[in-house]
Design an enzyme around this catalytic site. Structure first.
Site, PDB file in Angstrom:
ATOM      1  N   HIS A  69       0.837  -1.212   0.000  1.00  0.00           N
ATOM      2  CA  HIS A  69       0.000   0.000   0.000  1.00  0.00           C
ATOM      3  C   HIS A  69       0.866   1.254   0.000  1.00  0.00           C
ATOM      4  O   HIS A  69       2.005   1.243   0.502  1.00  0.00           O
ATOM      5  CB  HIS A  69      -0.992   0.003   1.169  1.00  0.00           C
ATOM      6  CG  HIS A  69      -0.399   0.086   2.538  1.00  0.00           C
ATOM      7  ND1 HIS A  69      -0.127   1.288   3.171  1.00  0.00           N
ATOM      8  CD2 HIS A  69      -0.009  -0.886   3.397  1.00  0.00           C
ATOM      9  CE1 HIS A  69       0.378   1.043   4.370  1.00  0.00           C
ATOM     10  NE2 HIS A  69       0.479  -0.261   4.527  1.00  0.00           N
TER      11      HIS A  69
ATOM     12  N   ASP B 150      -0.283   4.422   1.014  1.00  0.00           N
ATOM     13  CA  ASP B 150      -0.630   5.429   2.021  1.00  0.00           C
ATOM     14  C   ASP B 150       0.137   5.177   3.316  1.00  0.00           C
ATOM     15  O   ASP B 150       0.638   4.088   3.565  1.00  0.00           O
ATOM     16  CB  ASP B 150      -2.136   5.427   2.294  1.00  0.00           C
ATOM     17  CG  ASP B 150      -2.620   4.084   2.827  1.00  0.00           C
ATOM     18  OD1 ASP B 150      -2.256   3.056   2.225  1.00  0.00           O
ATOM     19  OD2 ASP B 150      -3.308   4.052   3.857  1.00  0.00           O
TER      20      ASP B 150
ATOM     21  N   ASP C  87       6.513   0.622   6.444  1.00  0.00           N
ATOM     22  CA  ASP C  87       5.058   0.385   6.385  1.00  0.00           C
ATOM     23  C   ASP C  87       4.432   1.405   5.450  1.00  0.00           C
ATOM     24  O   ASP C  87       3.933   2.448   5.909  1.00  0.00           O
ATOM     25  CB  ASP C  87       4.455   0.511   7.793  1.00  0.00           C
ATOM     26  CG  ASP C  87       2.956   0.344   7.786  1.00  0.00           C
ATOM     27  OD1 ASP C  87       2.326   0.729   8.782  1.00  0.00           O
ATOM     28  OD2 ASP C  87       2.413  -0.141   6.783  1.00  0.00           O
TER      29      ASP C  87
ATOM     30  N   GLU D 103      -5.021   1.716   2.922  1.00  0.00           N
ATOM     31  CA  GLU D 103      -4.927   0.591   3.866  1.00  0.00           C
ATOM     32  C   GLU D 103      -5.028   1.056   5.314  1.00  0.00           C
ATOM     33  O   GLU D 103      -5.628   0.425   6.160  1.00  0.00           O
ATOM     34  CB  GLU D 103      -3.588  -0.124   3.634  1.00  0.00           C
ATOM     35  CG  GLU D 103      -3.425  -1.423   4.408  1.00  0.00           C
ATOM     36  CD  GLU D 103      -2.953  -1.208   5.840  1.00  0.00           C
ATOM     37  OE1 GLU D 103      -2.302  -0.176   6.108  1.00  0.00           O
ATOM     38  OE2 GLU D 103      -3.266  -2.061   6.694  1.00  0.00           O
ATOM     39  N   GLU D 104      -4.418   2.200   5.596  1.00  0.00           N
ATOM     40  CA  GLU D 104      -4.393   2.672   6.996  1.00  0.00           C
ATOM     41  C   GLU D 104      -5.747   3.176   7.481  1.00  0.00           C
ATOM     42  O   GLU D 104      -5.917   3.436   8.676  1.00  0.00           O
ATOM     43  CB  GLU D 104      -3.353   3.789   7.151  1.00  0.00           C
ATOM     44  CG  GLU D 104      -1.927   3.384   6.809  1.00  0.00           C
ATOM     45  CD  GLU D 104      -1.270   2.441   7.817  1.00  0.00           C
ATOM     46  OE1 GLU D 104      -0.089   2.109   7.632  1.00  0.00           O
ATOM     47  OE2 GLU D 104      -1.941   2.029   8.782  1.00  0.00           O
TER      48      GLU D 104
ATOM     49  N   ASP E 108       1.294 -10.355   1.313  1.00  0.00           N
ATOM     50  CA  ASP E 108       1.085  -8.950   1.680  1.00  0.00           C
ATOM     51  C   ASP E 108       2.041  -8.599   2.811  1.00  0.00           C
ATOM     52  O   ASP E 108       2.785  -9.444   3.322  1.00  0.00           O
ATOM     53  CB  ASP E 108      -0.380  -8.759   2.111  1.00  0.00           C
ATOM     54  CG  ASP E 108      -0.791  -7.290   2.245  1.00  0.00           C
ATOM     55  OD1 ASP E 108      -1.900  -7.025   2.724  1.00  0.00           O
ATOM     56  OD2 ASP E 108       0.019  -6.399   1.879  1.00  0.00           O
TER      57      ASP E 108
ATOM     58  N   HIS F 211       4.412   3.507  12.640  1.00  0.00           N
ATOM     59  CA  HIS F 211       3.389   4.434  13.182  1.00  0.00           C
ATOM     60  C   HIS F 211       3.983   5.292  14.291  1.00  0.00           C
ATOM     61  O   HIS F 211       3.265   6.050  14.949  1.00  0.00           O
ATOM     62  CB  HIS F 211       2.139   3.700  13.713  1.00  0.00           C
ATOM     63  CG  HIS F 211       1.343   3.036  12.647  1.00  0.00           C
ATOM     64  ND1 HIS F 211       0.011   2.713  12.779  1.00  0.00           N
ATOM     65  CD2 HIS F 211       1.674   2.627  11.409  1.00  0.00           C
ATOM     66  CE1 HIS F 211      -0.425   2.124  11.687  1.00  0.00           C
ATOM     67  NE2 HIS F 211       0.555   2.054  10.837  1.00  0.00           N
TER      68      HIS F 211
HETATM   69  C1  LIG Z   1       7.014 -15.255  19.462  1.00  0.00           C
HETATM   70  C2  LIG Z   1       7.205 -14.259  18.377  1.00  0.00           C
HETATM   71  C3  LIG Z   1       7.313 -12.810  18.822  1.00  0.00           C
HETATM   72  C4  LIG Z   1       7.084 -11.899  17.662  1.00  0.00           C
HETATM   73  C5  LIG Z   1       6.574 -10.539  18.006  1.00  0.00           C
HETATM   74  C6  LIG Z   1       5.799  -9.914  16.857  1.00  0.00           C
HETATM   75  C7  LIG Z   1       6.460  -8.635  16.395  1.00  0.00           C
HETATM   76  C8  LIG Z   1       5.537  -7.771  15.583  1.00  0.00           C
HETATM   77  C9  LIG Z   1       6.057  -7.707  14.168  1.00  0.00           C
HETATM   78  C10 LIG Z   1       5.386  -7.119  13.183  1.00  0.00           C
HETATM   79  C11 LIG Z   1       4.024  -6.504  13.350  1.00  0.00           C
HETATM   80  C12 LIG Z   1       3.954  -5.161  12.642  1.00  0.00           C
HETATM   81  C13 LIG Z   1       2.583  -4.955  12.044  1.00  0.00           C
HETATM   82  C14 LIG Z   1       2.766  -4.350  10.656  1.00  0.00           C
HETATM   83  C15 LIG Z   1       1.568  -4.636   9.791  1.00  0.00           C
HETATM   84  C16 LIG Z   1       0.422  -3.723  10.127  1.00  0.00           C
HETATM   85  C17 LIG Z   1       0.275  -2.672   9.053  1.00  0.00           C
HETATM   86  C18 LIG Z   1      -0.690  -1.613   9.560  1.00  0.00           C
HETATM   87  O1  LIG Z   1      -0.282  -0.651  10.151  1.00  0.00           O
HETATM   88  N1  LIG Z   1      -2.001  -1.849   9.361  1.00  0.00           N
HETATM   89  C19 LIG Z   1      -2.994  -0.956   9.862  1.00  0.00           C
HETATM   90  C20 LIG Z   1      -3.340  -1.313  11.290  1.00  0.00           C
HETATM   91  O2  LIG Z   1      -2.981  -2.401  11.780  1.00  0.00           O
HETATM   92  O3  LIG Z   1      -4.030  -0.487  11.944  1.00  0.00           O
HETATM   93 ZN   LIG Z   2       0.488   0.914   9.118  1.00  0.00          ZN
HETATM   94 ZN   LIG Z   3       0.883  -1.179   6.349  1.00  0.00          ZN
END
Ligand SMILES: CCCCCCCC/C=C\CCCCCCCC(=O)NCC(=O)O
Ligand SMILES: [Zn+2]
Ligand SMILES: [Zn+2]
Length: 446
Positions: A68, A70, A100, A134-135, A161, A408
């Site tokens: 995305h 945005d 992101d 997306e956001e 994705d 973010h």
């Molecule tokens: C046992 C394993 C531990 C792992 C810990 C997880 C770490 C988190 C890693 C990534 C997560 C980041 C999320 C990114 C995708 C979300 C994109 C976004 O901002 N979408 C909109 C929203 O969610 O509001």
């Molecule tokens: Zn995001």
């Molecule tokens: Zn994102």
């Protein structure tokens, strides 16, 4: 797992200095993509982009790569460099969206451009869907692209994705990085809480004002974490896959979660990131109230953002929230809500998952463990469950806890080397997807 060896030649992902410079500087269009006859480009919902890359073998089921364009806002305060400068400094490209998710958008297009320059013609068709909202739910971008493809009768072998990463430093005692491919994502609720009261002169205030009532309700919510759901959902599989990476006795603990589950769940809830894996989380993200310093506030409003654990539903969480608030003066209004997403297959027959594994092993040989998991954030891919049961949320980028805080947050940045590697990964992945292997139909567990 076939590696597309049936193809005449595998194009090596080696890029010369000029190409690497162009890759980094490529903020212009990608000319070869737009002049290739077997690629169709459409603008959807005014600002989203859909590319259809027609493969030479129409019998192979197409897949989709997503990103995305945005981003969330970024006030200048706290940033080392202006958040929308795109400044390159100390080997990093700085700015909002560099993790992101502009990095993925540019890497997908850059990889395709570099393949086309080398006269690559895909065997398996694929789509590139680049959303612009997306956001803020994806309803004008991804949702419209999904409806269009459904109307065209498209079914997808799988989707890749944004969502998870190569995680490094998130778990104490785990020194090695591991790749977590999210096979599901949490549900979500944006819930508005509101208290209305008769306004008046602040010189003779009531016992409680609307702001005080709402603040007390929010405080009760923040002091009452929702139930720890450890043991349900993909997390146990993630941890069991990781067991070999841990020293004794942690490896024994992770191999015996039937016995040590309560201990592990307590340890996971201590850290704010791993806590998000074991429960539904609640964040107070907006609070608006008051009209003047000497007027009793007629209304107070708060918005809480909930991310629902795979073992719960929207309705169950709403019930829990209302029980914790336990004040009839607080009104609830659901702004957006969706249940946790179904779990995509990750077994040896899961084509998309295995192609990701294969490409991770090729590009990141130092990563020993590749595990299925859950994405704690939400993605546009939730709009495509009508087109495939195999949705994988994974960016081939190393992520450290401080990088996660920048998503973010402030000082979001990606190293030039990480971006080049992301291009290289997609360059290889697209070719690996040219395998004749077809996905096995998957029925989601009820
Ligand atoms: C046992 C394993 C531990 C792992 C810990 C997880 C770490 C988190 C890693 C990534 C997560 C980041 C999320 C990114 C995708 C979300 C994109 C976004 O901002 N979408 C909109 C929203 O969610 O509001
Ligand atoms: Zn995001
Ligand atoms: Zn994102």
């Amino acid at each position: 797992m076939s590696t597309g060896k049936g193809r005449e030649r595998h194009i090596p992902s080696q890029f010369n200095q000029g190409e690497r410079f162009a890759m980094k500087e490529a903020l212009k269009v990608f000319p070869t993509i737009f002049k290739t006859r077997f690629i169709q480009h459409e603008v959807i919902g005014e600002y989203s982009h859909l590319f259809t890359v027609q493969g030479s073998d129409p019998s192979l089921q197409p897949y989709m790569l997503m990103a995305h364009s945005d981003v969330v806002p970024a006030p200048d305060e706290g940033w080392e460099v202006p958040p929308f400068s795109g400044l390159e400094h100390d080997g990093f490209i700085h700015g909002r969206g560099t993790l992101d998710n502009k990095n993925s958008l540019m890497a997908i297009l850059q990889a395709l451009e570099l393949l086309l320059i080398r006269n690559y013609i895909p065997r398996r068709s694929f789509f590139i869907a680049l959303g612009h909202d997306e956001e803020v739910s994806g309803q004008n971008g991804a949702q419209k692209i999904s409806a269009l493809l459904q109307a065209r009768g498209v079914k997808l072998a799988f989707i890749v994705d944004e969502g998870n990463f190569i995680l490094d430093g998130f778990i104490p005692y785990l020194k090695k990085p591991f790749a977590m491919i999210a096979v599901s994502e949490k549900g979500g609720i944006n819930l508005r809480l509101q208290v209305n009261m008769t306004p008046g002169h602040s010189s003779a205030p009531p016992k409680e004002t609307s702001i005080g009532i709402l603040a007390a309700a929010i405080s009760r919510l923040e002091q009452t974490p929702l139930p720890n759901m450890f043991g349900s959902g993909p997390l146990k599989t993630t941890l069991q896959e990781l067991a070999n990476e841990f020293p004794f006795p942690a490896n024994i603990v992770l191999r015996n979660l039937w016995l040590f589950g309560p201990l592990v769940s307590r340890l996971m809830e201590r850290n704010y990131i791993t806590n998000a894996l074991v429960r539904t989380t609640m964040a107070l993200t907006m609070f608006n109230a008051g009209v003047k310093m000497n007027v009793i506030p007629p209304m107070a409003q708060a918005i809480i953002n909930l991310r629902i654990h795979p073992a719960q539903t929207v309705q169950e969480v709403l019930e829990l929230i209302k029980n914790i608030v336990a004040d009839d003066r607080v009104q609830f209004h659901v702004l957006t809500a969706f249940d946790p997403l179904p779990v995509s297959p990750s077994d040896h027959q899961a084509l998309g998952y295995q192609l990701l594994r294969q490409t991770i092993q090729s590009i990141f040989p130092e990563v020993n463990t590749i595990a299925p998991g859950i994405c704690i954030g939400n993605t546009d891919s939730r709009h495509y469950t009508n087109l495939t049961t195999s949705i994988y949320r994974f960016n081939p980028v190393y992520l450290h806890p401080q990088d996660f805080r920048s998503i973010h947050g402030i000082n979001e940045k990606i190293s030039v080397q990480a971006y080049e590697t992301q291009v290289k990964f997609i360059f290889e992945f697209i070719q690996n997807a040219d395998t004749y292997q077809e996905p096995i139909p998957h029925l989601h567990e009820l």
